[in-house]
Design an enzyme around this catalytic site. Structure first.
Site, PDB file in Angstrom:
ATOM      1  N   ASP A  13       0.868  -1.179   0.000  1.00 42.14           N
ATOM      2  CA  ASP A  13       0.000   0.000   0.000  1.00 42.14           C
ATOM      3  C   ASP A  13       0.905   1.230   0.000  1.00 42.14           C
ATOM      4  OD1 ASP A  13      -2.557   1.399   0.319  1.00 42.14           O
ATOM      5  OD2 ASP A  13      -1.815   1.955   2.286  1.00 42.14           O
ATOM      6  N   SER A  14       0.297   2.390  -0.218  1.00 36.22           N
ATOM      7  CA  SER A  14       1.083   3.625  -0.189  1.00 36.22           C
ATOM      8  C   SER A  14       1.529   3.959   1.232  1.00 36.22           C
ATOM      9  CB  SER A  14       0.250   4.768  -0.766  1.00 36.22           C
ATOM     10  OG  SER A  14      -0.963   4.872  -0.052  1.00 36.22           O
ATOM     11  N   GLY A  46      -2.555   9.189  -4.094  1.00 29.54           N
ATOM     12  CA  GLY A  46      -3.821   9.689  -4.646  1.00 29.54           C
ATOM     13  C   GLY A  46      -3.706  10.982  -5.432  1.00 29.54           C
ATOM     14  N   CYS A  76      -3.686  -1.139  -2.081  1.00 26.44           N
ATOM     15  CA  CYS A  76      -3.987   0.269  -2.341  1.00 26.44           C
ATOM     16  C   CYS A  76      -4.990   0.395  -3.496  1.00 26.44           C
ATOM     17  CB  CYS A  76      -2.679   0.975  -2.700  1.00 26.44           C
ATOM     18  SG  CYS A  76      -2.846   2.701  -3.109  1.00 26.44           S
ATOM     19  N   ASN A  77      -6.095   1.076  -3.246  1.00 26.33           N
ATOM     20  CA  ASN A  77      -7.100   1.268  -4.304  1.00 26.33           C
ATOM     21  C   ASN A  77      -6.535   2.071  -5.468  1.00 26.33           C
ATOM     22  OD1 ASN A  77     -10.192   0.655  -3.266  1.00 26.33           O
ATOM     23  ND2 ASN A  77      -8.762   1.015  -1.609  1.00 26.33           N
ATOM     24  N   THR A  78      -5.732   3.101  -5.144  1.00 24.70           N
ATOM     25  CA  THR A  78      -5.188   3.965  -6.189  1.00 24.70           C
ATOM     26  C   THR A  78      -4.275   3.154  -7.118  1.00 24.70           C
ATOM     27  OG1 THR A  78      -5.241   5.758  -4.571  1.00 24.70           O
ATOM     28  CG2 THR A  78      -4.007   6.158  -6.583  1.00 24.70           C
ATOM     29  N   GLU A 155      -4.064   9.310   9.091  1.00 22.68           N
ATOM     30  CA  GLU A 155      -2.622   9.167   9.353  1.00 22.68           C
ATOM     31  C   GLU A 155      -2.203   9.948  10.606  1.00 22.68           C
ATOM     32  OE1 GLU A 155       0.217   8.349   6.841  1.00 22.68           O
ATOM     33  OE2 GLU A 155      -1.128   7.192   5.568  1.00 22.68           O
ATOM     34  N   CYS A 187     -10.786   3.382  -0.679  1.00 20.60           N
ATOM     35  CA  CYS A 187      -9.447   3.802  -0.260  1.00 20.60           C
ATOM     36  C   CYS A 187      -9.163   3.062   1.044  1.00 20.60           C
ATOM     37  CB  CYS A 187      -9.410   5.311  -0.044  1.00 20.60           C
ATOM     38  SG  CYS A 187      -7.880   5.878   0.723  1.00 20.60           S
ATOM     39  N   THR A 188      -7.949   2.554   1.155  1.00 16.93           N
ATOM     40  CA  THR A 188      -7.633   1.682   2.293  1.00 16.93           C
ATOM     41  C   THR A 188      -7.732   2.371   3.654  1.00 16.93           C
ATOM     42  OG1 THR A 188      -5.342   2.256   1.870  1.00 16.93           O
ATOM     43  CG2 THR A 188      -6.107   0.110   1.070  1.00 16.93           C
ATOM     44  N   HIS A 189      -7.614   3.701   3.652  1.00 20.60           N
ATOM     45  CA  HIS A 189      -7.674   4.413   4.935  1.00 20.60           C
ATOM     46  C   HIS A 189      -9.109   4.535   5.454  1.00 20.60           C
ATOM     47  CE1 HIS A 189      -3.654   5.523   3.765  1.00 20.60           C
ATOM     48  NE2 HIS A 189      -3.450   6.200   4.883  1.00 20.60           N
TER      49      HIS A 189
HETATM   50  N1  DGL Z   1      -3.792   3.779   0.004  1.00 20.88           N
HETATM   51  C1  DGL Z   1      -4.426   4.717  -0.868  1.00 20.88           C
HETATM   52  C2  DGL Z   1      -5.653   4.101  -1.520  1.00 20.88           C
HETATM   53  O1  DGL Z   1      -6.164   3.089  -1.083  1.00 20.88           O
HETATM   54  C3  DGL Z   1      -4.824   5.988  -0.153  1.00 20.88           C
HETATM   55  C4  DGL Z   1      -3.717   6.887   0.294  1.00 20.88           C
HETATM   56  C5  DGL Z   1      -2.939   7.571  -0.806  1.00 20.88           C
HETATM   57  O2  DGL Z   1      -3.414   8.552  -1.416  1.00 20.88           O
HETATM   58  O3  DGL Z   1      -1.838   7.114  -1.028  1.00 20.88           O
HETATM   59  O4  DGL Z   1      -6.127   4.615  -2.488  1.00 20.88           O
END
Ligand code: DGL
Length: 273
Positions: A13-14, A46, A76-78, A155, A187-189
């Site tokens: 993930d990011s 993102g 990570c969704n992105t 975060e 988004c994972t967050h």
């Molecule tokens: N982990 C990213 C996602 O799931 C979100 C955080 C980012 O912008 O890196 O899209």
């Protein structure tokens, strides 16, 4: 084959958000060993371009491959939305993302064929959730909304802060006023804000977290390819955590998300991969 079965799953993930996916994987696949990489030096993804997100994803997969992983989950969704198609065939292990499982869960959840998606700017601009949902059911109306401030709020540990309530209302008021009956946390967050988002949206909108369906898909892939860990009674699964910066901050955060004490987290020079 035995070696493959006991090999770990690579997850990335990011940053810290992908731990919500790992948490679900541990629940559904307790026998599997996991190597996690959080790109804490380069978060957020993102707001970055597709070219950059593909390059980051390739570097991370090359790093995870040095850990002899048997499969990769892009938590990570992105990165799933913008890089999965580019990297999937580049590597000799199965690589899966969270968008297809998340879209499927929403298609199954909606009764009135109206679905909302919240995610990062890049995910929403890619239109990938809408595209995949329409491949599954073209009748479904999809409304996507970028909520970039949710990431820093999570975060920074602002989950319970009054400011977070205002930001939730700012982003989600327009969605609450539609008649969507399912909404993907794309988004994972965002699952870390789930209870507050749910409280704000009310019971008429079902919240969909792609993590659950992603772990189910992973399980199916491992079983189909005869790569699932058989498990040995009394054995403890191994979890390793790597980041590209700020290891101690990551570990402190991870300890609030994971169901166990997160071990030492190592810093990797990811630009070198
Ligand atoms: N982990 C990213 C996602 O799931 C979100 C955080 C980012 O912008 O890196 O899209």
């Amino acid at each position: 084959m035995e070696c493959k079965k006991t090999a770990p799953i690579g997850v990335f993930d990011s940053g810290v958000g992908g731990l919500t996916v790992v948490r679900e994987m541990i629940r559904q696949l307790p026998e599997e060993n996991i190597v996690y990489f959080g790109d804490t030096a380069r978060v957020p993804y993102g707001s970055k371009s597709q070219k950059t997100i593909i390059r980051f994803s390739e570097q991370i997969i090359r790093f995870l491959k040095t850990k002899q992983v048997k499969a990769i989950v892009i938590a990570c969704n992105t990165a799933s939305a913008l890089a999965l198609d580019a990297v999937r065939d580049e590597f000799d292990v199965p690589v899966m993302g969270v968008v297809i499982p998340g879209a499927r869960a929403a298609v199954e959840a909606t009764l009135n064929q109206k679905v909302g998606v919240v995610g990062t700017e890049a995910t929403v601009q890619s239109g990938m959730y809408t595209k995949i949902i329409h491949e599954m059911n073209p009748q479904i109306q999809v409304i996507e909304k970028a909520c970039p401030l949710f990431v820093p709020l999570v975060e920074e540990g602002f989950k319970e802060h009054v400011v977070t309530q205002e930001v939730i209302e700012y982003y989600l008021e327009s969605l609450r006023d539609t008649d969507i009956d399912a909404m993907i946390l794309g988004c994972t967050h965002y699952p870390l804000l789930r209870s507050r988002i749910k409280r704000y949206l009310g019971d008429k909108i079902q919240i969909v977290n792609p993590a659950y369906e992603t772990a189910m898909d992973l399980k199916a892939v491992l079983e189909k390819q005869q790569m699932a860990h058989d498990g040995v009674s009394g054995r403890k699964s191994q979890y390793e955590f790597y980041v590209s910066d700020a290891a101690e901050k990551f570990r402190r955060f991870a300890n609030t998300v994971m169901p166990f004490d997160v071990p030492e987290t190592n810093v990797v020079n990811i630009e070198g991969y």
